[in-house]
Design a protein around this motif. Sequence first.
Motif, PDB file in Angstrom:
ATOM      1  N   TYR A  60       0.838  -1.205   0.000  1.00  0.00           N
ATOM      2  CA  TYR A  60       0.000   0.000   0.000  1.00  0.00           C
ATOM      3  C   TYR A  60       0.867   1.246   0.000  1.00  0.00           C
ATOM      4  O   TYR A  60       0.480   2.305  -0.481  1.00  0.00           O
ATOM      5  CB  TYR A  60      -0.956  -0.038   1.202  1.00  0.00           C
ATOM      6  N   GLY A  61       2.081   1.095   0.507  1.00  0.00           N
ATOM      7  CA  GLY A  61       3.018   2.225   0.444  1.00  0.00           C
ATOM      8  C   GLY A  61       3.348   2.539  -1.008  1.00  0.00           C
ATOM      9  O   GLY A  61       3.350   3.707  -1.434  1.00  0.00           O
ATOM     10  N   ASP A  62       3.565   1.462  -1.787  1.00  0.00           N
ATOM     11  CA  ASP A  62       3.886   1.649  -3.211  1.00  0.00           C
ATOM     12  C   ASP A  62       2.680   2.221  -3.961  1.00  0.00           C
ATOM     13  O   ASP A  62       2.822   3.102  -4.803  1.00  0.00           O
ATOM     14  CB  ASP A  62       4.295   0.296  -3.827  1.00  0.00           C
ATOM     15  N   LEU A  63       1.485   1.765  -3.593  1.00  0.00           N
ATOM     16  CA  LEU A  63       0.275   2.281  -4.242  1.00  0.00           C
ATOM     17  C   LEU A  63       0.086   3.765  -3.914  1.00  0.00           C
ATOM     18  O   LEU A  63      -0.271   4.565  -4.771  1.00  0.00           O
ATOM     19  CB  LEU A  63      -0.955   1.488  -3.795  1.00  0.00           C
ATOM     20  N   SER A  64       0.398   4.138  -2.661  1.00  0.00           N
ATOM     21  CA  SER A  64       0.300   5.565  -2.270  1.00  0.00           C
ATOM     22  C   SER A  64       1.293   6.392  -3.065  1.00  0.00           C
ATOM     23  O   SER A  64       0.964   7.488  -3.535  1.00  0.00           O
ATOM     24  CB  SER A  64       0.590   5.719  -0.773  1.00  0.00           C
ATOM     25  N   HIS A  65       2.490   5.826  -3.265  1.00  0.00           N
ATOM     26  CA  HIS A  65       3.522   6.522  -4.048  1.00  0.00           C
ATOM     27  C   HIS A  65       3.034   6.707  -5.484  1.00  0.00           C
ATOM     28  O   HIS A  65       3.129   7.800  -6.063  1.00  0.00           O
ATOM     29  CB  HIS A  65       4.825   5.704  -4.035  1.00  0.00           C
ATOM     30  N   HIS A  66       2.439   5.652  -6.027  1.00  0.00           N
ATOM     31  CA  HIS A  66       1.887   5.702  -7.399  1.00  0.00           C
ATOM     32  C   HIS A  66       0.834   6.801  -7.488  1.00  0.00           C
ATOM     33  O   HIS A  66       0.811   7.594  -8.434  1.00  0.00           O
ATOM     34  CB  HIS A  66       1.265   4.340  -7.724  1.00  0.00           C
ATOM     35  N   ALA A  67       0.003   6.894  -6.467  1.00  0.00           N
ATOM     36  CA  ALA A  67      -1.055   7.918  -6.460  1.00  0.00           C
ATOM     37  C   ALA A  67      -0.428   9.315  -6.473  1.00  0.00           C
ATOM     38  O   ALA A  67      -0.809  10.170  -7.283  1.00  0.00           O
ATOM     39  CB  ALA A  67      -1.942   7.749  -5.231  1.00  0.00           C
ATOM     40  N   ARG A  68       0.559   9.502  -5.624  1.00  0.00           N
ATOM     41  CA  ARG A  68       1.214  10.825  -5.568  1.00  0.00           C
ATOM     42  C   ARG A  68       1.839  11.179  -6.916  1.00  0.00           C
ATOM     43  O   ARG A  68       1.729  12.304  -7.407  1.00  0.00           O
ATOM     44  CB  ARG A  68       2.279  10.846  -4.458  1.00  0.00           C
ATOM     45  N   GLU A  69       2.436  10.173  -7.565  1.00  0.00           N
ATOM     46  CA  GLU A  69       3.047  10.406  -8.887  1.00  0.00           C
ATOM     47  C   GLU A  69       2.000  10.905  -9.885  1.00  0.00           C
ATOM     48  O   GLU A  69       2.305  11.637 -10.816  1.00  0.00           O
ATOM     49  CB  GLU A  69       3.658   9.115  -9.418  1.00  0.00           C
ATOM     50  N   HIS A  70       0.740  10.508  -9.640  1.00  0.00           N
ATOM     51  CA  HIS A  70      -0.355  10.921 -10.534  1.00  0.00           C
ATOM     52  C   HIS A  70      -1.088  12.139 -10.008  1.00  0.00           C
ATOM     53  O   HIS A  70      -2.166  12.490 -10.484  1.00  0.00           O
ATOM     54  CB  HIS A  70      -1.330   9.751 -10.734  1.00  0.00           C
ATOM     55  N   GLY A  71      -0.544  12.761  -8.952  1.00  0.00           N
ATOM     56  CA  GLY A  71      -1.115  14.020  -8.462  1.00  0.00           C
ATOM     57  C   GLY A  71      -2.349  13.863  -7.590  1.00  0.00           C
ATOM     58  O   GLY A  71      -3.111  14.812  -7.389  1.00  0.00           O
ATOM     59  N   VAL A  72      -2.563  12.619  -7.085  1.00  0.00           N
ATOM     60  CA  VAL A  72      -3.686  12.405  -6.165  1.00  0.00           C
ATOM     61  C   VAL A  72      -3.191  11.685  -4.919  1.00  0.00           C
ATOM     62  O   VAL A  72      -1.999  11.376  -4.816  1.00  0.00           O
ATOM     63  CB  VAL A  72      -4.810  11.588  -6.856  1.00  0.00           C
TER      64      VAL A  72
END
Length: 391
Positions: free
Chosen positions: A79-91
Motif C-alpha cells: 500500500y506504500g507503493d500504491l500511495s507513491h503511485h497515487a502521488r506520482e499521478h497528483g492524487v
Amino acid sequence: MKRFYDEVVDVVKAGLRALRIETPSWAFGNSGTRFKVFAQKGVPRDPYEKIADAAQVHRFTGAAPTVALHIPWDRVDSYGDLSHHAREHGVAIGAINSNVFQDDDYMLGSVTNPDPAVRRKALRHLLECVDIMDATGSDVLKLWFSDGTNYPGQDDIRDRQDRLAEALDAVYARLGEGQRLVLEYKLFEPAFYVTDVPDWGTAYAHCLRLGRKAQVVVDTGHHAPGTNIEFIVAFLLREGKLGGFDFNSRFYADDDLMVGAADPFQLFRIMYEVIRADGLDQDVAFMLDQCHNIEPKIPGQIRSVMNVQEATAKALLVDREALAAAQRAGDVLGANGVFMDAYNTDVRPLLAGFREESGLAPNPMAAYAASGYAERIVAERVGGHQAGWGA
Ligand code: LRH
Ligand code: MN
C-alpha cells in the motif's frame, strides 16, 4: 439579483476552491445489476490503473484530489507503493472502505452473525482495514454493513444490535491518532426485512455512543422515497456528526446514478444546508459512490464532479441576508423566491471562468475528450482481468 451576484462571486469562488470530492476506485471498474454487468473496453485491471483513471478526474476538474479504496477489491502487496503511485499521478488515497458483504460466511450477517466465529472473522477484516489506513496514511475508515434479515423471526433484532455495538467498540478502540470511522446506513438491500443499520438515527445513536471519532455517512440512495435528506444533513451537521457523503442519485432505490442527474434540485438543497453550516470548512468527506453501468466511467466521474460544483455554486449564491429577513418576517413566498433565484441562476459561465483562473480548461468534459486518454487506455489495456465488484 444582479447586484448581489457581482458582490458574491468571490465568495462562490472561495467556496469552490474549498470543495473537494473523493472519487471511488470501484466506479472505474465494470459494474451493473444482478441482470447484467456490461464490460467496457479500456477498464482498469488493477488498483494502479484505477488510480491513474481517477487522476484524470482531478486533472480536468481540479476538485478530486483523493481516491477511496475498497478492500479487498483494491488489495495490493504494497500500500506504500500504491500511495507513491497515487502521488506520482497528483492524487492521494482517501477513505478505506471495508467489505463484509461478499463472503459466503456472511450470508446471515458479518459482525451481527449468530455465529461468533463469523463475527470474529468480520472483525479481523475491519481491523485489517485500519492497518491499511496506517500504510496509506488515510484518516477515514468507511463502514457499511449489508447485515440484516429477510424474514420476521429469522434472528433477534436486539441481539444483533448488541453484536454490532461490540464490533464497533473494538474497531473504535483500534483507531489511531487522527483516524476516524464513518458509519453508513441503508434502508434495505441486500436484506429485505431488517437492515441492522437502516437509517440515520441508528447510525447516529451508535456513533454518539462510540465517541468523537465516529460519525455518520449519508448516501443519497439509501433512503426511503420522499425522505428529506437535507434535513438529515442539517441535523447531523448541527451535532458535528456528519462524517461523509456518498454522492449519487436515483429515481427509485439505490440506483447509484450520477449525482445530480436524477434530482439536481435535491442536490442544491443538500449543498445549501452544507454551506449554511459551514460544512465545506469542516471535516466532511464528500465522496462519489456511483456505478457507471452503461456510460463511460471517467467522463461519468468528471460530469459528477461538475454537477456537485454547479449545485455548490448555486447554494453559495443564496442571498442569505435577504433569505433571513424574509424568514424572520414570515414572508413565505419571499423566502422561497430568494432560494429559487439562486437555484435558477445559470452558474456555468462562472464555473468556466473559475476553471480558467485556476489554470484549467473551462469545459472539463471537452478537455478530457480531446486528451486522447480514453483511446489510449483502450489500446493499452488488452488482456488481463478487468476490475469489477467481483474483485
Ligand atoms: C453500499 C454502498 C457502500 C459501498 C458500496 C460500494 O450500497 O453504498 O458505500 O461500500 O456501496
Ligand atoms: Mn455508499
